[in-house]
Design an enzyme around this catalytic site. Structure first.
Site, PDB file in Angstrom:
ATOM      1  N   ARG A 170     -35.645  74.143  28.280  1.00  0.00           N
ATOM      2  CA  ARG A 170     -35.732  72.812  28.832  1.00  0.00           C
ATOM      3  C   ARG A 170     -34.295  72.175  28.914  1.00  0.00           C
ATOM      4  O   ARG A 170     -34.160  71.067  28.507  1.00  0.00           O
ATOM      5  CB  ARG A 170     -36.530  71.879  27.753  1.00  0.00           C
ATOM      6  CG  ARG A 170     -38.197  72.039  27.881  1.00  0.00           C
ATOM      7  CD  ARG A 170     -38.755  72.088  29.171  1.00  0.00           C
ATOM      8  NE  ARG A 170     -38.753  73.226  29.915  1.00  0.00           N
ATOM      9  CZ  ARG A 170     -39.619  74.354  29.599  1.00  0.00           C
ATOM     10  NH1 ARG A 170     -40.411  74.135  28.690  1.00  0.00           N
ATOM     11  NH2 ARG A 170     -39.534  75.234  30.290  1.00  0.00           N
ATOM     12  N   CYS A 218     -44.687  66.418  27.813  1.00  0.00           N
ATOM     13  CA  CYS A 218     -44.355  66.551  26.602  1.00  0.00           C
ATOM     14  C   CYS A 218     -43.170  65.735  26.043  1.00  0.00           C
ATOM     15  O   CYS A 218     -42.087  65.494  26.877  1.00  0.00           O
ATOM     16  CB  CYS A 218     -43.781  68.002  26.123  1.00  0.00           C
ATOM     17  SG  CYS A 218     -45.275  69.053  26.161  1.00  0.00           S
ATOM     18  N   GLU A 288     -37.829  65.831  24.591  1.00  0.00           N
ATOM     19  CA  GLU A 288     -37.705  66.453  25.939  1.00  0.00           C
ATOM     20  C   GLU A 288     -37.681  65.319  27.093  1.00  0.00           C
ATOM     21  O   GLU A 288     -36.968  65.478  27.885  1.00  0.00           O
ATOM     22  CB  GLU A 288     -38.843  67.236  25.963  1.00  0.00           C
ATOM     23  CG  GLU A 288     -38.988  68.011  27.431  1.00  0.00           C
ATOM     24  CD  GLU A 288     -40.036  69.024  27.308  1.00  0.00           C
ATOM     25  OE1 GLU A 288     -40.320  69.801  26.502  1.00  0.00           O
ATOM     26  OE2 GLU A 288     -40.698  69.247  28.493  1.00  0.00           O
TER      27      GLU A 288
END
Ligand SMILES: Cc1cc2nc3c(=O)[nH]c(=O)nc-3n(C[C@H](O)[C@H](O)[C@H](O)COP(=O)(O)OP(=O)(O)OC[C@H]3O[C@@H](n4cnc5c(N)ncnc54)[C@H](O)[C@@H]3O)c2cc1C
Length: 293
Positions: A170, A218, A288
């Site tokens: 990520r 998320c 995130e």
């Protein structure tokens, strides 16, 4: 002279950011700018710099939480046609930053090009996906990226090839102000087989994630060798709420905004969950989700 004289067509003032995020949350941006070509992008960037206006780049807004107070600066969104072109040559595909991942996936599959199936069910644009190396258990966008077209704050356009790019979990090493587009290398395959794989990835996501609710995917990254969602679940936090924001019952790492929710509710819920996870497991969860406040 007015700050954005002769660019009025592409500027909106005090634009509610709630209209541009998947959370449907966020106060007004002082300037919301949708340049129609590279020259306009360069010109608005120049004027922002000359007038000390902070620049924020928005893709599809599917990984964003924007403060209730809005954004005191210029939000620039590459959503005009010029940034939404797709060109297929053999097993290479060029796509503008503003192309939605879902349409790129559809287009490549229709042309018998596989490799992007891992992106099924991930909302947002090519630009946003590259910036944070979006993906999941079946792979990520970085793995198929051949090169990325970039523009820095001074308007200089350049290309980074695969060997200059780094994509991690990520994250990417792309720090240039604007991602303008990218070229991907895919694999020739049977369109029907690709379609079937997309369906399978999509069904799997749908069965484990609250796709139809207001969220930004998320909230936290998975800590090394652990699942953030499993930790939140283990701590008994599913269903925990702050105002109109609630930890999803389906997937504990998705925080849902219910009707009437404020960005501040989501921020409070993030703090609450993060503190409980530190208390309970001694693990500090990293975001995130991107937050503009
Ligand atoms: C229901 C749901 C499911 C999701 N599932 C997943 C998943 O499985 N895997 C996953 O990785 N993510 C997932 N996400 C999160 C999100 O969809 C992805 O991170 C997506 O790639 C973000 O793209 P975006 O265009 O919406 O970017 P935005 O949210 O608009 O922006 C994200 C970041 O990219 C930057 N950015 C955007 N465009 C540009 C550009 N052109 N140039 C420079 N910087 C830019 C922004 O400044 C910001 O820092 C999910 C979200 C939702 C709502």
């Amino acid at each position: 002279m007015k700050l954005f004289a002769d660019l009025e067509k592409i500027i909106k003032y005090d634009e509610p950011m709630a209209s541009h995020t998947w959370y449907k949350l966020g106060g007004p941006a002082r300037y919301f700018i949708t340049p129609e070509n590279h020259d306009q992008l360069l010109e608005v960037t120049k004027r922002c710099h000359e007038n000390n206006i902070d620049i924020y780049v928005l893709g599809g807004g599917s990984n964003m939480l924007i403060s209730d107070n809005g954004v005191d600066g210029a939000v620039i969104c590459l959503s005009a046609d010029c940034f939404k072109q797709v060109e297929i040559k053999g097993d290479h595909v060029k796509a503008g930053a503003g192309v939605s991942m879902s349409s790129l996936l559809r287009e490549t599959a229709r042309n018998g090009l596989g490799g992007m199936e891992c992106m099924a069910g991930i909302p947002g644009t090519v630009g946003g996906a590259l910036k944070i190396n979006a993906g999941g258990r079946f792979g990520d966008i970085g793995a198929m990226t051949w090169s990325v077209d970039l523009m820095d704050s001074s308007g200089y356009e350049f290309i980074w090839q695969a060997n200059e790019l780094y994509f991690g979990y990520r994250m990417s090493n792309i720090t240039a102000r604007y991602i303008l587009g990218a070229e991907f290398k895919l694999t020739q395959d049977d369109p029907e087989r690709i379609g079937q794989m997309i369906k399978e990835v999509w069904m799997l996501k749908k069965s484990s994630q609250p796709m139809e609710t207001r969220s930004a995917g998320c909230v936290f990254k998975n800590p090394r060798a652990m699942s953030a969602g499993a930790l939140i679940d283990k701590a008994g936090l599913k269903g925990t709420r702050c105002g109109g924001a609630v930890v999803s019952d389906r997937h504990a790492n998705f925080f849902i905004a219910e009707t009437g929710a404020k960005s501040q509710d989501v921020l409070n819920l993030i703090d609450l969950v993060r503190n409980k996870i530190i208390e309970r497991f001694g693990v500090e969860l990293e975001l995130e989700l991107q937050i503009w406040k």
